[in-house]
Design an enzyme around this catalytic site. Structure first.
Site, mmCIF file in Angstrom:
data_model
loop_
_atom_site.group_PDB
_atom_site.id
_atom_site.type_symbol
_atom_site.label_atom_id
_atom_site.label_comp_id
_atom_site.label_asym_id
_atom_site.label_seq_id
_atom_site.Cartn_x
_atom_site.Cartn_y
_atom_site.Cartn_z
ATOM 1 N N ASN A 9 0.817 -0.958 -0.021
ATOM 2 C CA ASN A 9 -0.040 0.018 0.006
ATOM 3 C C ASN A 9 0.871 1.156 0.057
ATOM 4 O O ASN A 9 1.275 1.437 0.895
ATOM 5 C CB ASN A 9 -1.005 0.063 1.176
ATOM 6 N N LYS A 11 0.341 4.221 -0.375
ATOM 7 C CA LYS A 11 -0.418 5.323 -0.033
ATOM 8 C C LYS A 11 -0.018 6.470 -0.834
ATOM 9 O O LYS A 11 0.028 6.299 -2.130
ATOM 10 C CB LYS A 11 0.146 5.725 1.588
ATOM 11 N N HIS A 97 -9.595 1.262 4.252
ATOM 12 C CA HIS A 97 -8.271 1.746 5.157
ATOM 13 C C HIS A 97 -8.694 2.576 6.170
ATOM 14 O O HIS A 97 -9.386 3.681 6.044
ATOM 15 C CB HIS A 97 -7.421 2.182 4.194
ATOM 16 N N GLU A 99 -7.099 4.914 7.632
ATOM 17 C CA GLU A 99 -6.848 6.444 7.113
ATOM 18 C C GLU A 99 -7.935 7.015 6.612
ATOM 19 O O GLU A 99 -8.098 8.341 6.599
ATOM 20 C CB GLU A 99 -5.377 6.488 6.429
ATOM 21 N N GLU A 169 -5.990 -4.974 9.977
ATOM 22 C CA GLU A 169 -4.757 -3.824 10.489
ATOM 23 C C GLU A 169 -5.149 -3.114 11.815
ATOM 24 O O GLU A 169 -5.860 -2.066 11.752
ATOM 25 C CB GLU A 169 -5.016 -2.864 9.210
ATOM 26 N N GLY A 175 2.060 2.195 10.881
ATOM 27 C CA GLY A 175 2.822 3.365 10.700
ATOM 28 C C GLY A 175 3.571 3.723 11.878
ATOM 29 O O GLY A 175 4.136 4.623 11.825
ATOM 30 N N SER A 215 2.651 -2.096 10.462
ATOM 31 C CA SER A 215 4.135 -2.064 10.787
ATOM 32 C C SER A 215 4.700 -3.657 10.739
ATOM 33 O O SER A 215 5.598 -4.271 11.220
ATOM 34 C CB SER A 215 4.607 -1.815 12.202
HETATM 35 P P1 PGA Z 1 2.369 0.187 7.665
HETATM 36 O O1 PGA Z 1 1.128 0.492 6.791
HETATM 37 O O2 PGA Z 1 3.001 -0.974 7.099
HETATM 38 O O3 PGA Z 1 3.454 1.268 7.128
HETATM 39 O O4 PGA Z 1 2.181 0.302 9.104
HETATM 40 C C1 PGA Z 1 0.191 -0.796 6.718
HETATM 41 C C2 PGA Z 1 -1.024 0.059 6.220
HETATM 42 O O5 PGA Z 1 -1.379 1.257 6.347
HETATM 43 O O6 PGA Z 1 -1.641 -0.628 5.139
#
Ligand code: PGA
Length: 252
Positions: A9, A11, A97, A99, A169, A175, A215
């Protein structure tokens, strides 16, 4: 046998040139790498989909959008429909997601509409679910995940459910560098599979791919992916680093 998946992903990262070079390097790696029962998915910005889809080996690498509109078409300036995503050569859409839930206030109902439009366009949703830290601390994580699935996904019929990928997630792990432990992730994945079994039966529950995200990196991927109900990962930060993403692919 269910498919094991490493989904990046990206982003809102990479220019088109940077994205092409990242995809090119991953494509070079997979050329000589056997991916039986495994799939690599690159969740790129919309602007990169068509170009990258036509430049990688589609038998090994699929493209995913990170969102789509909740309407089919029309006067919604700036929106991108599921059908438009399909026309780029992409095969998946990441939907729900955290976010998007957080910054764009996406509701269960909107996400349900997006899931339906995605499937109607013959694309597969990668449907994201997961609890916030305060919800886990209040021991509400199972309830939160069950509600997210019930409100936006469990209206699907059997066939469409089989076309769906689920990504667990935990929001507190995204993140932050603080991944869920393999035991915490496995516990939730097993719970999700039990919920699917109750509604769709054992064979669907066994066949559906459930990814872990938050992460996940080159160092912890194998300890997560070795868990019986974890079928791969949805990878943010580490998917932007070629060497790390390749290590994650190898851990599948
Ligand atoms: P990350 O993000 O691996 O940077 O924690 C995962 C995601 O948001 O899909």
């Amino acid at each position: 046998m269910r498919t094991r998946i490493a989904a990046g992903n990206w982003k809102m990262n990479t220019t088109l040139n940077e994205g092409m070079s990242l995809a090119h390097r991953i494509n070079e790696f997979v050329k000589n790498y056997s991916l039986e029962n495994k799939r690599i998915i690159l969740g790129t910005p919309f602007t990169h989909l068509a170009t990258i889809a036509s430049s990688v080996d589609y038998k090994k690498i699929s493209l995913a959008a990170q969102n789509c509109a909740r309407w089919e078409k029309g006067a919604y300036t700036g929106e991108i429909s599921a059908e438009m995503v399909r026309s780029t050569g992409a095969h998946y859409i990441i939907i729900g997601h955290s976010e998007r839930r957080q910054f764009f206030k996406e509701t269960h109902e909107e996400l349900k509409q997006k899931v339906d439009l995605c499937l109607k366009s013959n694309l597969r949703p990668i449907f994201c679910i997961g609890e916030k830290l305060e919800e886990r601390e209040a021991n509400l994580h199972f309830d939160v995940v069950k509600k997210q699935l019930t409100e936006s996904l469990f209206h699907l019929d059997h066939e469409n459910m089989m076309h769906t990928v689920i990504a667990y997630e935990p929001v507190w792990a995204i993140g932050t560098g603080k991944n869920a432990t393999p035991e915490q992730a496995q516990e939730m994945h097993a719970y999700i599979r039990t919920l699917i079994k109750e509604i769709y039966g054992i064979s669907t529950a066994i066949e559906i791919s459930i990814l872990y995200g938050g992460s996940c990196n080159a160092a912890n991927a194998s300890s997560l992916f070795i868990q019986p109900d974890i079928d791969g990962g949805l990878i943010g930060g580490a998917s932007l680093k070629v060497d790390d993403f390749i290590e994650i692919i190898k851990a599948l």
